[in-house]
Design an enzyme around this catalytic site. Structure first.
Site, PDB file in Angstrom:
ATOM      1  N   THR A 187       0.839  -1.185   0.000  1.00 25.05           N
ATOM      2  CA  THR A 187       0.000   0.000   0.000  1.00 25.05           C
ATOM      3  C   THR A 187       0.879   1.243   0.000  1.00 25.05           C
ATOM      4  OG1 THR A 187      -1.648   1.264   1.203  1.00 25.05           O
ATOM      5  CG2 THR A 187      -0.182  -0.086   2.533  1.00 25.05           C
ATOM      6  N   LYS A 440      -5.997  10.202  -3.099  1.00 17.15           N
ATOM      7  CA  LYS A 440      -6.591   8.996  -3.661  1.00 17.15           C
ATOM      8  C   LYS A 440      -7.386   9.356  -4.908  1.00 17.15           C
ATOM      9  CE  LYS A 440      -7.957   4.573  -2.110  1.00 17.15           C
ATOM     10  NZ  LYS A 440      -8.714   3.731  -1.204  1.00 17.15           N
ATOM     11  N   TRP A 445      -3.742   5.200  -4.914  1.00 20.24           N
ATOM     12  CA  TRP A 445      -2.983   6.202  -4.175  1.00 20.24           C
ATOM     13  C   TRP A 445      -1.950   6.932  -5.026  1.00 20.24           C
ATOM     14  CZ3 TRP A 445      -5.082   7.623   0.021  1.00 20.24           C
ATOM     15  CH2 TRP A 445      -5.716   6.712   0.868  1.00 20.24           C
TER      16      TRP A 445
HETATM   17  P1  AMP Z   1      -6.566   1.295   0.565  1.00 19.81           P
HETATM   18  O1  AMP Z   1      -5.573   0.851   1.561  1.00 19.81           O
HETATM   19  O2  AMP Z   1      -5.973   1.637  -0.752  1.00 19.81           O
HETATM   20  O3  AMP Z   1      -7.707   0.355   0.464  1.00 19.81           O
HETATM   21  O4  AMP Z   1      -7.145   2.679   1.080  1.00 19.81           O
HETATM   22  C1  AMP Z   1      -7.728   2.851   2.344  1.00 19.81           C
HETATM   23  C2  AMP Z   1      -8.144   4.278   2.550  1.00 19.81           C
HETATM   24  O5  AMP Z   1      -9.073   4.678   1.540  1.00 19.81           O
HETATM   25  C3  AMP Z   1      -8.833   4.557   3.841  1.00 19.81           C
HETATM   26  O6  AMP Z   1      -7.933   4.716   4.917  1.00 19.81           O
HETATM   27  C4  AMP Z   1      -9.587   5.833   3.507  1.00 19.81           C
HETATM   28  O7  AMP Z   1      -8.730   6.969   3.568  1.00 19.81           O
HETATM   29  C5  AMP Z   1      -9.985   5.615   2.073  1.00 19.81           C
HETATM   30  N1  AMP Z   1     -11.333   5.033   1.975  1.00 19.81           N
HETATM   31  C6  AMP Z   1     -11.658   3.741   1.792  1.00 19.81           C
HETATM   32  N2  AMP Z   1     -12.999   3.590   1.726  1.00 19.81           N
HETATM   33  C7  AMP Z   1     -13.531   4.817   1.882  1.00 19.81           C
HETATM   34  C8  AMP Z   1     -14.870   5.338   1.934  1.00 19.81           C
HETATM   35  N3  AMP Z   1     -15.950   4.581   1.758  1.00 19.81           N
HETATM   36  N4  AMP Z   1     -15.009   6.660   2.134  1.00 19.81           N
HETATM   37  C9  AMP Z   1     -13.937   7.467   2.306  1.00 19.81           C
HETATM   38  N5  AMP Z   1     -12.670   7.049   2.255  1.00 19.81           N
HETATM   39  C10 AMP Z   1     -12.463   5.743   2.057  1.00 19.81           C
END
Ligand code: AMP
Length: 540
Positions: A187, A440, A445
């Site tokens: 990540t 994002k 990312w």
């Molecule tokens: P990842 O590790 O790439 O899955 O990203 C995780 C991050 O995405 C979380 O810590 C949030 O900052 C953002 N994120 C994931 N789902 C949501 C959602 N439904 N609404 C807002 N932010 C989200």
């Protein structure tokens, strides 16, 4: 006193064995990179996964060693999910959207022994191969007829279907320790180099049970599931495992993620449940609206990875009768943390009140505990007003990063998510901001620190700060704020041209704003929240 129940480890291969034995006739449909539609059944998946497990053994892959994949959602990728983890090695899903330097870093850091790739990614693999010491073996996920004739991988390239054909389907899945590693996903959720999250068989199985529950993704043997979320991004939110556990039909979209292709697949395969980031659904909704179409089978869609706009929820529910399940998760959480499904008393609320609830990221699924804390570390009330750092814990939450010399991330046994949230009296969590310094865009990312570092290499730049600005299509896009050297006449175009080739194309900021100064805090740190307040709506 000990309980007197069987001691059976929770293993990824058991999902496949179950699907084979109890749902062997159930279909798996894939749109292939080769352009056609492929169909087979769980029985075939299990048989080919066993062949591939023998193939991996023949390649000399040892238990615990990492096997990389650079692939779309498809049946061959699914076979690797089980062949690799099931045989005791570690499935390392690579994100093809990363810059080639980052991919090379991740492959080396994980010490991948072999990388399997879809033909689409041949040019990417050709650029990565000379930059890495290991692996020295690449497998094209195709058949002999489609193998590339000319390529830059001479002597190190194998054909996937050769490996399948050459090996027997007699393979006994080993009885592994349930705490041993099953898969790995990097990540870029924090600044600095990407970090590896190493899942175990146990964490994966527990996550699968919880994510399939009615108040989670609500999956059953009657479902036809279309995972649009990539299998290279946190195991497609667990759907490949869930589908095996419940015996659902699976439909894989391959590389075609545009609205038209998705809609065709949803209708012809009678998909009932799909899952993906808001950006993808925007494309689908525009396509369906343009041709005044309807969804004849789809009844719910899981939307997460970024906030789901209420306009999207309304459109799905009111126009198409498709329920939206807004979910929140992270790579470090395998990924499901919260899902927004109503409690009994909320069903009687007015439409507007219900939409206000659905804008929230939802409540904890069993297995994930959460809390919000203030800057002093004290827990904040669940009153729907107080916002603080969101911390989580549970059996499928990472406690440390893979091969990391970094300080373990946990705070008193809780994982700090980097999200800022409020929680209401019903336990519904809502993200209000992000403390981690990343952007994002379309579900993927972008590291603001990397962009800043590269921009600062330009001789005319004194200071560069990159922030996330909200964007109508991509949710967020990078915006670069730059202080130029005195008397410099550096232009936006010149600076953007300078970034070309030094960062991934889609990381390039959509705009550069030249400023006189950047606000700094008492310790000299850039006050990014101030910049976000001022410029965060720049693209709207
Ligand atoms: P990842 O590790 O790439 O899955 O990203 C995780 C991050 O995405 C979380 O810590 C949030 O900052 C953002 N994120 C994931 N789902 C949501 C959602 N439904 N609404 C807002 N932010 C989200």
């Amino acid at each position: 006193m000990q309980g007197l129940m069987m001691q059976q480890p929770l293993l990824v291969a058991s999902l496949l064995v179950h699907a084979d034995r109890h749902h062997g006739d159930q279909e798996i449909v894939s749109r292939r990179v080769e352009g056609d539609i492929h169909r087979y059944r769980y029985r075939d998946l299990a048989q080919r996964a066993r062949r591939m497990a023998n193939g991996l053994t023949a390649l000399g892959i040892q238990p615990g060693e990492r096997v990389g994949t650079l692939a779309w959602n498809g049946y061959r990728h699914m076979e690797l999910y089980f062949a690799v983890s099931g045989s005791g090695s570690v499935l390392h899903t690579l994100n093809p959207r990363l810059h080639v330097d980052q991919l090379a870093y991740i492959i080396e850091h994980a010490e991948d022994r072999v990388v399997f790739f879809d033909l689409t990614f041949l040019p990417l693999i050709e650029s990565v191969a000379p930059r890495v010491k290991s692996p020295k073996l690449f497998v094209a996920m195709t058949d002999r007829a489609h193998m590339p004739r000319a390529h830059g991988l001479s002597g190190t390239l194998m054909c996937y279907e050769d490996l399948i054909e050459l090996h027997s389907d007699a393979f006994d899945w080993p009885l592994l320790d349930e705490n041993s590693a099953s898969s790995l996903c990097y990540t870029s959720g924090t600044t600095g180099n990407p970090k590896g999250v190493l899942y175990s068989h146990r964490s994966t199985l527990l996550h699968t049970y919880a994510a399939a529950l009615p108040d989670s993704l609500n999956c059953s043997a009657r479902d036809v599931i279309l995972p649009v979320v990539p299998m290279f991004h946190v195991n497609a939110w667990g759907l490949p495992y869930i589908a095996c556990m419940v015996g659902a039909k699976l439909v894989f979209p391959g590389p075609a993620l545009d609205g038209k292709s998705l809609y065709e697949l949803i209708e012809t395969e009678q998909v009932t449940l799909s899952a993906g980031v808001p950006t993808v659904w925007q494309g689908l909704l525009s396509h369906v609206a343009e041709r005044a179409g309807t969804f004849s089978s789809m009844r719910r869609t899981v939307i997460g990875g970024a906030p789901c706009p209420t306009a999207m929820t309304t459109q799905f529910q009111e126009r198409y009768d498709v329920d939206v399940l807004h979910a929140w998760g992270m790579t470090e959480l395998s990924p499901v943390g919260t899902v927004c499904s109503f409690k009994a008393h909320q069903r009687a609320l007015s439409g507007e009140e219900r939409y206000a609830i659905q804008a929230k990221q939802g409540r904890s699924v069993f297995g994930i505990d959460m809390k919000i804390v203030g800057s002093d570390g004290d827990e904040l009330p669940w009153d729907g007003n107080a916002a603080g750092d969101l911390l989580v814990r549970g059996p499928w939450v990472a406690r440390q990063y893979f091969g990391g010399d970094d300080v373990p991330p946990l705070r008193d046994g809780w994982f700090p998510t980097g999200d800022i949230a409020k929680i209401d009296a019903d336990g519904f969590m809502q993200i209000t901001d992000r403390s981690k310094d990343v952007i994002k865009s379309g579900g993927e990312w972008i590291s603001s620190a990397d962009i800043e570092n590269v921009a600062c290499l330009h001789p005319d730049v004194t200071m560069a700060v990159c922030i996330a600005a909200r964007h109508p299509k991509w949710d967020e896009r990078p915006l670069l704020l730059v202080v130029r050297k005195p008397a410099s006449s550096l232009t936006e175009r010149q600076l953007l041209d300078f970034l070309d080739g030094r960062i991934a194309k889609w990381w390039k900021p959509d705009a550069v704003i030249f400023v006189e100064e950047i606000p700094l805090g008492a310790t000299g740190k850039v006050l990014k929240h101030r910049l976000r307040d001022r410029y965060g709506s720049y693209y709207l």
